[in-house]
Design a protein around this motif. Sequence first.
Motif, mmCIF file in Angstrom:
data_model
loop_
_atom_site.group_PDB
_atom_site.id
_atom_site.type_symbol
_atom_site.label_atom_id
_atom_site.label_comp_id
_atom_site.label_asym_id
_atom_site.label_seq_id
_atom_site.Cartn_x
_atom_site.Cartn_y
_atom_site.Cartn_z
ATOM 1 N N ARG A 1 9.926 12.509 3.383
ATOM 2 C CA ARG A 1 8.584 12.492 2.815
ATOM 3 C C ARG A 1 8.693 12.568 1.306
ATOM 4 O O ARG A 1 9.566 13.247 0.770
ATOM 5 C CB ARG A 1 7.758 13.672 3.312
ATOM 6 C CG ARG A 1 7.369 13.551 4.755
ATOM 7 C CD ARG A 1 6.503 14.765 5.110
ATOM 8 N NE ARG A 1 6.037 14.662 6.468
ATOM 9 C CZ ARG A 1 4.862 14.144 6.799
ATOM 10 N NH1 ARG A 1 4.045 13.691 5.901
ATOM 11 N NH2 ARG A 1 4.499 14.086 8.057
ATOM 12 N N ALA A 2 7.782 11.909 0.605
ATOM 13 C CA ALA A 2 7.785 11.937 -0.857
ATOM 14 C C ALA A 2 7.523 13.351 -1.370
ATOM 15 O O ALA A 2 8.105 13.778 -2.341
ATOM 16 C CB ALA A 2 6.746 10.972 -1.404
ATOM 17 N N ILE A 3 6.640 14.071 -0.710
ATOM 18 C CA ILE A 3 6.318 15.440 -1.093
ATOM 19 C C ILE A 3 6.778 16.340 0.052
ATOM 20 O O ILE A 3 6.178 16.342 1.123
ATOM 21 C CB ILE A 3 4.802 15.620 -1.331
ATOM 22 C CG1 ILE A 3 4.326 14.653 -2.405
ATOM 23 C CG2 ILE A 3 4.484 17.060 -1.688
ATOM 24 C CD1 ILE A 3 2.829 14.595 -2.552
ATOM 25 N N ALA B 1 0.841 -1.186 0.000
ATOM 26 C CA ALA B 1 0.000 0.000 0.000
ATOM 27 C C ALA B 1 0.876 1.236 0.000
ATOM 28 O O ALA B 1 1.913 1.274 0.661
ATOM 29 C CB ALA B 1 -0.910 -0.005 1.231
ATOM 30 N N ILE B 2 0.446 2.253 -0.745
ATOM 31 C CA ILE B 2 1.195 3.508 -0.757
ATOM 32 C C ILE B 2 0.682 4.482 0.298
ATOM 33 O O ILE B 2 1.292 5.505 0.548
ATOM 34 C CB ILE B 2 1.166 4.182 -2.139
ATOM 35 C CG1 ILE B 2 -0.247 4.603 -2.499
ATOM 36 C CG2 ILE B 2 1.785 3.294 -3.186
ATOM 37 C CD1 ILE B 2 -0.311 5.626 -3.614
ATOM 38 N N GLY B 3 -0.433 4.155 0.915
ATOM 39 C CA GLY B 3 -0.974 5.059 1.919
ATOM 40 C C GLY B 3 -2.059 4.413 2.745
ATOM 41 O O GLY B 3 -2.472 3.282 2.493
ATOM 42 N N ALA B 4 -2.490 5.166 3.744
ATOM 43 C CA ALA B 4 -3.546 4.696 4.626
ATOM 44 C C ALA B 4 -4.422 5.879 5.013
ATOM 45 O O ALA B 4 -3.946 7.006 5.120
ATOM 46 C CB ALA B 4 -2.950 4.048 5.873
ATOM 47 N N ALA B 5 -5.689 5.608 5.203
ATOM 48 C CA ALA B 5 -6.639 6.623 5.648
ATOM 49 C C ALA B 5 -7.670 5.926 6.510
ATOM 50 O O ALA B 5 -7.893 4.723 6.378
ATOM 51 C CB ALA B 5 -7.308 7.295 4.458
ATOM 52 N N GLY B 6 -8.278 6.652 7.382
ATOM 53 C CA GLY B 6 -9.283 6.023 8.218
ATOM 54 C C GLY B 6 -9.832 6.986 9.236
ATOM 55 O O GLY B 6 -9.776 8.197 9.066
ATOM 56 N N GLY B 7 -10.303 6.431 10.288
ATOM 57 C CA GLY B 7 -10.895 7.240 11.338
ATOM 58 C C GLY B 7 -11.203 6.400 12.552
ATOM 59 O O GLY B 7 -10.736 5.272 12.677
#
Length: 133
Positions: free
Chosen positions: A109-111, A38-44
Amino acid sequence: MTEDVESRENIEGAAPKKGKKSITIEFVKPEDFRQIYAIGAAGGHSPYDFRIGFYNDTPKMFGDSSESRVIERRVEAEVILSPVAALELSRWLTQHINEYESVFGPIARAIPRLPRKEPSKSVDESTNIQGYI
């Protein structure tokens, strides 16, 4: 894969009873086990649990390059954790990131983030996402 874990009384520093007690944890991967990248994660979170969706992005172009671009964000897997398990994951990640950086140097960081003109009251570089995916 196995992991030796000392008994709670040894971990908490209490005097061990007769003989040293230990627990061995055996990690088992079922036949349908799979790994994902995975290149990222999001959630809550809710009052009851934390949810983390791991995703990959695929850029899509429509028409001329000057028009809008669409990025398809495909959630590959979601992990649901109790608040205690989320805290333990946070501690585990922090420990392993520190070990990684002590060997390989700081993770870039990539960006890169641009310096802010005004100092903010709260410096939180994580994504502020409430609720579920």
